[in-house]
Design an enzyme around this catalytic site. Structure first.
Site, PDB file in Angstrom:
ATOM      1  N   HIS A 104      11.597 -11.554   4.840  1.00 60.14           N
ATOM      2  CA  HIS A 104      10.811 -10.531   4.881  1.00 60.14           C
ATOM      3  C   HIS A 104      11.252 -10.021   3.023  1.00 60.14           C
ATOM      4  CE1 HIS A 104      12.715 -10.221   8.859  1.00 60.14           C
ATOM      5  NE2 HIS A 104      13.479 -11.079   8.682  1.00 60.14           N
TER       6      HIS A 104
HETATM    7  O1  RIB Z   1      16.153  -6.999   8.168  1.00 58.95           O
HETATM    8  C1  RIB Z   1      16.009  -7.990   7.102  1.00 58.95           C
HETATM    9  C2  RIB Z   1      16.473  -7.310   6.042  1.00 58.95           C
HETATM   10  O2  RIB Z   1      17.881  -7.644   6.645  1.00 58.95           O
HETATM   11  C3  RIB Z   1      16.394  -8.091   4.989  1.00 58.95           C
HETATM   12  O3  RIB Z   1      16.271  -7.554   4.005  1.00 58.95           O
HETATM   13  C4  RIB Z   1      17.416  -8.799   5.023  1.00 58.95           C
HETATM   14  O4  RIB Z   1      18.031  -9.848   3.587  1.00 58.95           O
HETATM   15  C5  RIB Z   1      18.940  -8.170   5.055  1.00 58.95           C
HETATM   16  O5  RIB Z   1      19.132  -7.324   4.412  1.00 58.95           O
END
Ligand code: RIB
Ligand code: CA
Length: 312
Positions: A241
Site C-alpha cells: 500500500h
Molecule cells: O489499508 C492499508 C493501510 O492501512 C496502509 O496504510 C497500512 O499501513 C495500514 O495503515
C-alpha cells in the site's frame, strides 16, 4: 530542486518501505516524519519511525509524535497484520535518537505557515487524524499545502477492514471528511491501485538479493506482514500500500485515474469510512480528488529495487 515533503505515518511495515523509498530518493527532501495512531498505538508507531530513519542512515530527519487517537472515535488498530510492535519481522535496534518535543500537529502547522505557500507536499500513510486536527487548529494551512498525496480509500476494490471501508479512512472518518473538504489538491492512492501492486515471492526475493541492511529488513518486514493478506485474498502476493504514495511522486506515469468527487461516509454504521467515489461523474459534486485506480507493478518494483539499493 528536490520536492519538499512531510510524511505522516503509522509504521507499519508498508509505511516503513515508503519512508525508506523517500529517504533513498534525491528528488525528495523529507522535512520531517510525523507519527499517528493507526496500525498500532502511537508510542510504537513513533518509535518505529525513529528506527526506520536510523536504518536509512538518516537520524538527521526529525520525527514527531502526533495524535494518539482519532478525532472522535475509539482507536482501532491492526496488530493482527503488523504484529504487536507494528514493525514485526526484522530485529531493528532501539533508536538512539529521540522524538522531537513539539507535537506533530503543531509541527505540520508551523512548517506550512512558515514556508513558501504551495511549497510542501503532505504524504499521508495512515489515518488522517493529524491533518484533520491541523486543519481545525489552523484552517489557513489548507491553501498553503502544495498537494496531499495519501494512501487510503477504495471504490472498485471497496474495503479491507470492513466490506465498505479501507483501514486508514475507517480509523478516522471525521478527519478524512475534513481533509476531503479542505480545498487542497488531493491525490488518493487507493486499494484499487495497491491491490495491483502485489509483493510476490520473486519480487520479495529480488529485494532480499540486494544484499544490504535495508533490503534485508524490507524482506523481513514484508514476509511478516504479508501472511494475513495472503490467507485472506489467496493471491500470489500481498498488496503493497503505502510505498505507492512515494512512487507516485517519483514516477506519476506508473499510475492512472481521474479527477472525481470523493465523499466520506461518517454516519452509517454499516458503511462508515467508505470513500464514495463518483468515478463515473454521475453527480455534480465537486471533483476534489485525483483518484488513482491503476498502477504498473513491474515499473513500481523496478523503482523500489533501484532505490533500496542506494540505502545502507
Ligand atoms: O489499508 C492499508 C493501510 O492501512 C496502509 O496504510 C497500512 O499501513 C495500514 O495503515
Ligand atoms: Ca500505513
Amino acid at each position: 530542486m528536490p520536492r519538499k515533503i512531510i510524511i505522516d505515518t503509522d509504521p507499519g511495515q508498508d509505511d516503513a518501505v515508503a519512508i525508506l523509498l523517500a529517504l533513498a530518493s534525491p528528488e525528495l527532501e523529507v522535512l520531517g516524519i510525523v507519527a499517528v495512531a493507526g496500525n498500532v498505538g502511537l508510542h510504537h508507531n513513533a518509535n518505529n519511525a525513529l528506527k526506520i530513519a536510523e536504518l536509512a542512515g538518516r537520524a538527521d530527519v526529525p520525527v514527531f509524535a502526533g495524535c494518539a487517537r482519532p478525532m472522535r472515535r475509539t482507536l482501532v488498530t491492526a496488530e493482527h497484520v503488523h504484529g504487536d510492535t507494528g514493525l514485526n519481522g526484522p530485529d531493528l535496534p532501539q533508536p538512539k535518537t529521540a522524538l522531537q518535543a513539539q507535537h506533530g500537529v503543531d509541527y505540520i502547522i508551523d512548517t506550512l505557515m512558515a514556508a513558501e505557500p504551495k511549497s510542501i507536499t503532505l504524504c499521508t500513510l495512515g489515518p488522517l487524524t493529524n491533518i484533520g486536527m491541523a486543519l481545525v487548529k489552523q484552517p489557513a494551512i489548507a491553501e498553503r499545502i502544495a498537494e496531499i498525496v495519501m494512501m487510503g480509500g477504495g471504490y472498485f476494490e471497496a474495503g479491507n477492514i470492513t466490506p465498505a471501508a479501507e483501514f486508514n479512512i475507517y480509523v478516522d472518518p471525521e478527519a478524512a471528511d475534513l481533509v476531503m473538504r479542505c480545498g487542497a489538491p488531493i491525490t488518493m492512492m487507493t486499494l484499487d491501485v495497491t491491490h495491483q501492486i502485489q509483493s510476490t515471492p520473486e519480487r520479495l526475493n529480488a529485494i532480499r538479493a540486494i544484499g544490504n541492511k535495508s533490503g534485508t529488513a524490507v524482506y523481513e518486514m514484508l514476509t511478516f506482514s504479508e501472511s494475513f493478506d495472503l490467507k485472506k485474498y489467496g493471491w500470489d502476493g500481498a498488496p503493497l500500500h503505502d510505498p505507492t504514495v512515494i512512487a507516485y511522486l517519483l514516477r506519476p506515469e506508473l499510475f492512472d485515474g481521474r479527477l472525481c468527487n470523493v465523499t466520506i461516509e461518517t454516519a452509517s454504521e454499516l458503511t462508515v469510512g467508505m470513500t464514495v467515489a463518483d468515478y463515473w461523474h454521475v453527480t455534480d459534486r465537486p471533483r476534489n480528488v485525483n483518484y488513482m485506480r491503476n498502477g504498473n507493478a513491474v515499473g513500481f518494483y523496478a523503482l523500489l529495487l533501484e532505490r533500496l539499493a542506494l540505502l545502507p
